[in-house]
Design an enzyme around this catalytic site. Structure first.
Site, PDB file in Angstrom:
ATOM      1  N   ALA A   6       0.147   7.741  -0.445  1.00 42.67           N
ATOM      2  CA  ALA A   6       0.167   8.860  -1.408  1.00 42.67           C
ATOM      3  C   ALA A   6       1.166   8.637  -2.538  1.00 42.67           C
ATOM      4  O   ALA A   6       0.978   9.156  -3.656  1.00 42.67           O
ATOM      5  CB  ALA A   6       0.490  10.156  -0.667  1.00 42.67           C
ATOM      6  N   ASN A  11       0.884  -1.161   0.000  1.00 40.74           N
ATOM      7  CA  ASN A  11       0.000   0.000   0.000  1.00 40.74           C
ATOM      8  C   ASN A  11       0.925   1.215   0.000  1.00 40.74           C
ATOM      9  O   ASN A  11       1.420   1.624   1.051  1.00 40.74           O
ATOM     10  CB  ASN A  11      -0.919   0.019   1.226  1.00 40.74           C
ATOM     11  CG  ASN A  11      -1.884   1.191   1.179  1.00 40.74           C
ATOM     12  OD1 ASN A  11      -1.697   2.125   0.392  1.00 40.74           O
ATOM     13  ND2 ASN A  11      -2.906   1.161   2.015  1.00 40.74           N
ATOM     14  N   HIS A  56      -5.347  -0.879  -1.368  1.00 36.80           N
ATOM     15  CA  HIS A  56      -5.795   0.399  -0.801  1.00 36.80           C
ATOM     16  C   HIS A  56      -6.954   0.134   0.140  1.00 36.80           C
ATOM     17  O   HIS A  56      -7.909  -0.583  -0.235  1.00 36.80           O
ATOM     18  CB  HIS A  56      -6.213   1.381  -1.899  1.00 36.80           C
ATOM     19  CG  HIS A  56      -5.072   1.744  -2.765  1.00 36.80           C
ATOM     20  ND1 HIS A  56      -4.037   2.533  -2.325  1.00 36.80           N
ATOM     21  CD2 HIS A  56      -4.751   1.353  -4.017  1.00 36.80           C
ATOM     22  CE1 HIS A  56      -3.141   2.632  -3.270  1.00 36.80           C
ATOM     23  NE2 HIS A  56      -3.537   1.923  -4.308  1.00 36.80           N
TER      24      HIS A  56
HETATM   25  O1  CA2 Z   1      -6.832   3.953   0.745  1.00 37.09           O
HETATM   26  C1  CA2 Z   1      -5.634   3.790   0.913  1.00 37.09           C
HETATM   27  O2  CA2 Z   1      -5.147   2.805   1.467  1.00 37.09           O
HETATM   28  C2  CA2 Z   1      -4.653   4.898   0.484  1.00 37.09           C
HETATM   29  O3  CA2 Z   1      -3.476   4.268  -0.026  1.00 37.09           O
HETATM   30  C3  CA2 Z   1      -4.342   5.708   1.725  1.00 37.09           C
HETATM   31  C4  CA2 Z   1      -3.453   6.917   1.437  1.00 37.09           C
HETATM   32  C5  CA2 Z   1      -4.007   7.744   0.288  1.00 37.09           C
HETATM   33  O4  CA2 Z   1      -3.088   8.773  -0.043  1.00 37.09           O
HETATM   34  C6  CA2 Z   1      -4.267   6.909  -0.951  1.00 37.09           C
HETATM   35  O5  CA2 Z   1      -4.832   7.727  -1.952  1.00 37.09           O
HETATM   36  C7  CA2 Z   1      -5.218   5.766  -0.628  1.00 37.09           C
HETATM   37  C8  CA2 Z   1      -3.347   7.817   2.673  1.00 37.09           C
HETATM   38  C9  CA2 Z   1      -2.871   7.155   3.904  1.00 37.09           C
HETATM   39  C10 CA2 Z   1      -2.962   8.155   5.029  1.00 37.09           C
HETATM   40  O6  CA2 Z   1      -3.407   7.492   6.176  1.00 37.09           O
HETATM   41  C11 CA2 Z   1      -3.937   8.263   7.182  1.00 37.09           C
HETATM   42  C12 CA2 Z   1      -4.138   7.629   8.380  1.00 37.09           C
HETATM   43  C13 CA2 Z   1      -4.690   8.310   9.427  1.00 37.09           C
HETATM   44  C14 CA2 Z   1      -5.045   9.638   9.289  1.00 37.09           C
HETATM   45  C15 CA2 Z   1      -4.851  10.264   8.085  1.00 37.09           C
HETATM   46  C16 CA2 Z   1      -4.285   9.577   7.025  1.00 37.09           C
END
Ligand code: CA2
Length: 143
Positions: free
Chosen positions: A76, A73, A99
């Site tokens: 970003a 995964n 994802h």
């Molecule tokens: O859906 C997914 O697993 C993503 O890979 C998650 C990424 C995002 O940029 C992708 O577009 C989709 C973001 C991970 C950030 O995780 C966070 C965890 C807690 C609070 C905020 C963000």
């Protein structure tokens, strides 16, 4: 079979913020799920999380000759990283992209995946269970 699970930037923050998108469970819960899935499937699992693109490239290169399948995964970096795409192509280890959220139902910039171009399968929108499905797929196809 040895499976390496790579998680990209900010995934170590799971459960702390944005529960509406990524759920209430924590990163520690995800690591427990990976161990449980490995036991069920009879494989070894190693997990790696980094917020740094070059460190993820180094880990993929490290896996060459040691690891039979990768679940990644890239967070970003999914949508930006030609470097991670090239690293996966360079090592030629079967890789599944995961994802947690359904990226296709979110902002348009999340609908492009560079890393996915080097993966044999993509699982999106299945929450943490997507990692288990990805591990099972690697075992069924390459174990
Ligand atoms: O859906 C997914 O697993 C993503 O890979 C998650 C990424 C995002 O940029 C992708 O577009 C989709 C973001 C991970 C950030 O995780 C966070 C965890 C807690 C609070 C905020 C963000």
């Amino acid at each position: 079979m040895k499976i390496l699970v790579i998680n990209g930037p900010n995934l170590n923050m799971l459960g702390i913020r944005e529960p509406g998108i990524y759920g209430k469970n924590t990163f520690a819960d995800l690591l427990t799920l990976l161990e449980d899935a490995a036991k069920e499937l009879g494989v070894e699992v190693e997990q790696y999380q980094s917020n740094h693109e070059g460190d993820i490239v180094d880990k993929i290169q490290w896996a060459y000759g040691k690891i039979d399948g990768i679940v990644i995964n890239p967070a970003a970096y999914t949508h930006t990283s030609v470097a991670i795409l090239d690293a996966l192509k360079a090592v030629s280890i079967p890789a599944v992209e995961v994802h947690i959220s359904d990226v296709d139902a979110r902002e348009p910039f999340r609908q492009k995946s560079y890393v996915g171009m080097a993966c044999c399968k993509t699982i999106k929108g299945h929450g943490f269970q997507g990692y288990r499905e990805a591990m099972r797929y690697l075992v069924e196809q390459y174990g």
